[in-house]
Scaffold this motif. Structure first.
Motif, PDB file in Angstrom:
ATOM      1  N   GLY A  15       6.039 -38.099 -53.182  1.00 36.17           N
ATOM      2  CA  GLY A  15       4.727 -38.148 -52.528  1.00 36.17           C
ATOM      3  C   GLY A  15       4.616 -37.329 -51.261  1.00 36.17           C
ATOM      4  N   GLY A  16       5.656 -37.382 -50.417  1.00 33.02           N
ATOM      5  CA  GLY A  16       5.618 -36.619 -49.175  1.00 33.02           C
ATOM      6  C   GLY A  16       5.578 -35.120 -49.435  1.00 33.02           C
ATOM      7  N   ALA A  17       6.370 -34.673 -50.394  1.00 30.83           N
ATOM      8  CA  ALA A  17       6.398 -33.250 -50.739  1.00 30.83           C
ATOM      9  C   ALA A  17       5.068 -32.811 -51.354  1.00 30.83           C
ATOM     10  N   GLN A  18       4.462 -33.677 -52.147  1.00 27.15           N
ATOM     11  CA  GLN A  18       3.159 -33.371 -52.743  1.00 27.15           C
ATOM     12  C   GLN A  18       2.072 -33.314 -51.676  1.00 27.15           C
ATOM     13  N   THR A  19       2.126 -34.218 -50.712  1.00 23.05           N
ATOM     14  CA  THR A  19       1.166 -34.206 -49.612  1.00 23.05           C
ATOM     15  C   THR A  19       1.286 -32.907 -48.829  1.00 23.05           C
ATOM     16  N   CYS A  20       2.521 -32.497 -48.542  1.00 22.41           N
ATOM     17  CA  CYS A  20       2.738 -31.246 -47.817  1.00 22.41           C
ATOM     18  C   CYS A  20       2.224 -30.043 -48.611  1.00 22.41           C
ATOM     19  N   MET A  21       2.407 -30.059 -49.931  1.00 23.79           N
ATOM     20  CA  MET A  21       1.892 -28.959 -50.754  1.00 23.79           C
ATOM     21  C   MET A  21       0.376 -28.937 -50.688  1.00 23.79           C
ATOM     22  N   GLY A  22      -0.257 -30.094 -50.693  1.00 18.91           N
ATOM     23  CA  GLY A  22      -1.714 -30.151 -50.559  1.00 18.91           C
ATOM     24  C   GLY A  22      -2.184 -29.559 -49.243  1.00 18.91           C
ATOM     25  N   ILE A  23      -1.473 -29.849 -48.161  1.00 18.79           N
ATOM     26  CA  ILE A  23      -1.807 -29.287 -46.851  1.00 18.79           C
ATOM     27  C   ILE A  23      -1.675 -27.770 -46.888  1.00 18.79           C
ATOM     28  N   VAL A  24      -0.578 -27.290 -47.431  1.00 18.56           N
ATOM     29  CA  VAL A  24      -0.353 -25.841 -47.524  1.00 18.56           C
ATOM     30  C   VAL A  24      -1.463 -25.174 -48.330  1.00 18.56           C
ATOM     31  N   ARG A  25      -1.788 -25.739 -49.471  1.00 19.44           N
ATOM     32  CA  ARG A  25      -2.817 -25.137 -50.325  1.00 19.44           C
ATOM     33  C   ARG A  25      -4.184 -25.096 -49.636  1.00 19.44           C
ATOM     34  N   LYS A  26      -4.559 -26.171 -48.958  1.00 22.03           N
ATOM     35  CA  LYS A  26      -5.854 -26.212 -48.267  1.00 22.03           C
ATOM     36  C   LYS A  26      -5.901 -25.224 -47.108  1.00 22.03           C
ATOM     37  N   MET A  27      -4.802 -25.108 -46.373  1.00 20.13           N
ATOM     38  CA  MET A  27      -4.761 -24.153 -45.264  1.00 20.13           C
ATOM     39  C   MET A  27      -4.866 -22.710 -45.783  1.00 20.13           C
ATOM     40  N   ALA A  49       9.514 -20.711 -55.009  1.00 15.58           N
ATOM     41  CA  ALA A  49       8.703 -19.780 -55.797  1.00 15.58           C
ATOM     42  C   ALA A  49       7.231 -20.193 -55.798  1.00 15.58           C
ATOM     43  N   ALA A  50       6.971 -21.489 -55.862  1.00 11.24           N
ATOM     44  CA  ALA A  50       5.586 -21.981 -55.828  1.00 11.24           C
ATOM     45  C   ALA A  50       4.934 -21.649 -54.488  1.00 11.24           C
ATOM     46  N   LEU A  51       5.690 -21.766 -53.410  1.00 10.42           N
ATOM     47  CA  LEU A  51       5.166 -21.409 -52.088  1.00 10.42           C
ATOM     48  C   LEU A  51       4.924 -19.907 -51.990  1.00 10.42           C
ATOM     49  N   ARG A  52       5.877 -19.128 -52.484  1.00 11.35           N
ATOM     50  CA  ARG A  52       5.742 -17.663 -52.469  1.00 11.35           C
ATOM     51  C   ARG A  52       4.496 -17.227 -53.243  1.00 11.35           C
ATOM     52  N   ALA A  53       4.214 -17.896 -54.358  1.00 16.27           N
ATOM     53  CA  ALA A  53       3.033 -17.571 -55.166  1.00 16.27           C
ATOM     54  C   ALA A  53       1.737 -17.813 -54.388  1.00 16.27           C
ATOM     55  N   TYR A  84       5.035 -29.602 -56.013  1.00 19.65           N
ATOM     56  CA  TYR A  84       3.971 -30.176 -56.833  1.00 19.65           C
ATOM     57  C   TYR A  84       4.378 -31.506 -57.459  1.00 19.65           C
ATOM     58  N   GLY A  85       5.674 -31.881 -57.366  1.00 18.16           N
ATOM     59  CA  GLY A  85       6.017 -33.098 -58.069  1.00 18.16           C
ATOM     60  C   GLY A  85       7.290 -33.812 -57.691  1.00 18.16           C
ATOM     61  N   ASN A  86       8.004 -33.419 -56.640  1.00 18.87           N
ATOM     62  CA  ASN A  86       9.263 -34.096 -56.338  1.00 18.87           C
ATOM     63  C   ASN A  86       9.071 -35.515 -55.815  1.00 18.87           C
TER      64      ASN A  86
END
Length: 85
Positions: free
Chosen positions: A17-29, A59-63, A13-15
């Motif tokens: 831009g690339g990591a945040q973009t990937c988190m956005g992809i994961v959340r939308k999927m 942990a954020a991914l596991r959640a 969620y905050g490390n």
């Protein structure tokens, strides 16, 4: 659908831009009902600035119901010229 996101490091969620973009992809999927896994190529050397965030990001991914799989490496094993010094 089963979706596997492969990347260096981990989505976050905050490390950066690339990591945040990937988190956005994961959340939308996940929101679309897809099964998502992350395949992380993860640098385990102390010089990795994101090493201290690994547990938090996982942990954020596991959640979100995301499984994380690792291919761990040390940067120095990738670059022979670093071993010579």
């Amino acid at each position: 659908m089963r979706f596997v996101l492969s990347l260096l490091g981990l989505p976050s969620y905050g490390n950066h831009g690339g990591a945040q973009t990937c988190m956005g992809i994961v959340r939308k999927m996940r929101a679309a009902g897809h099964e998502v896994s992350v395949l992380s190529f993860f640098d385990t050397t102390p010089a990795n600035p994101y090493l201290s965030h690994r547990a938090e990001n996982e942990a954020a991914l596991r959640a979100l119901g995301v499984d994380t799989y690792y291919v761990e490496y040390e940067t120095k094993t990738l670059f022979a010229e670093q071993d010579a010094g």
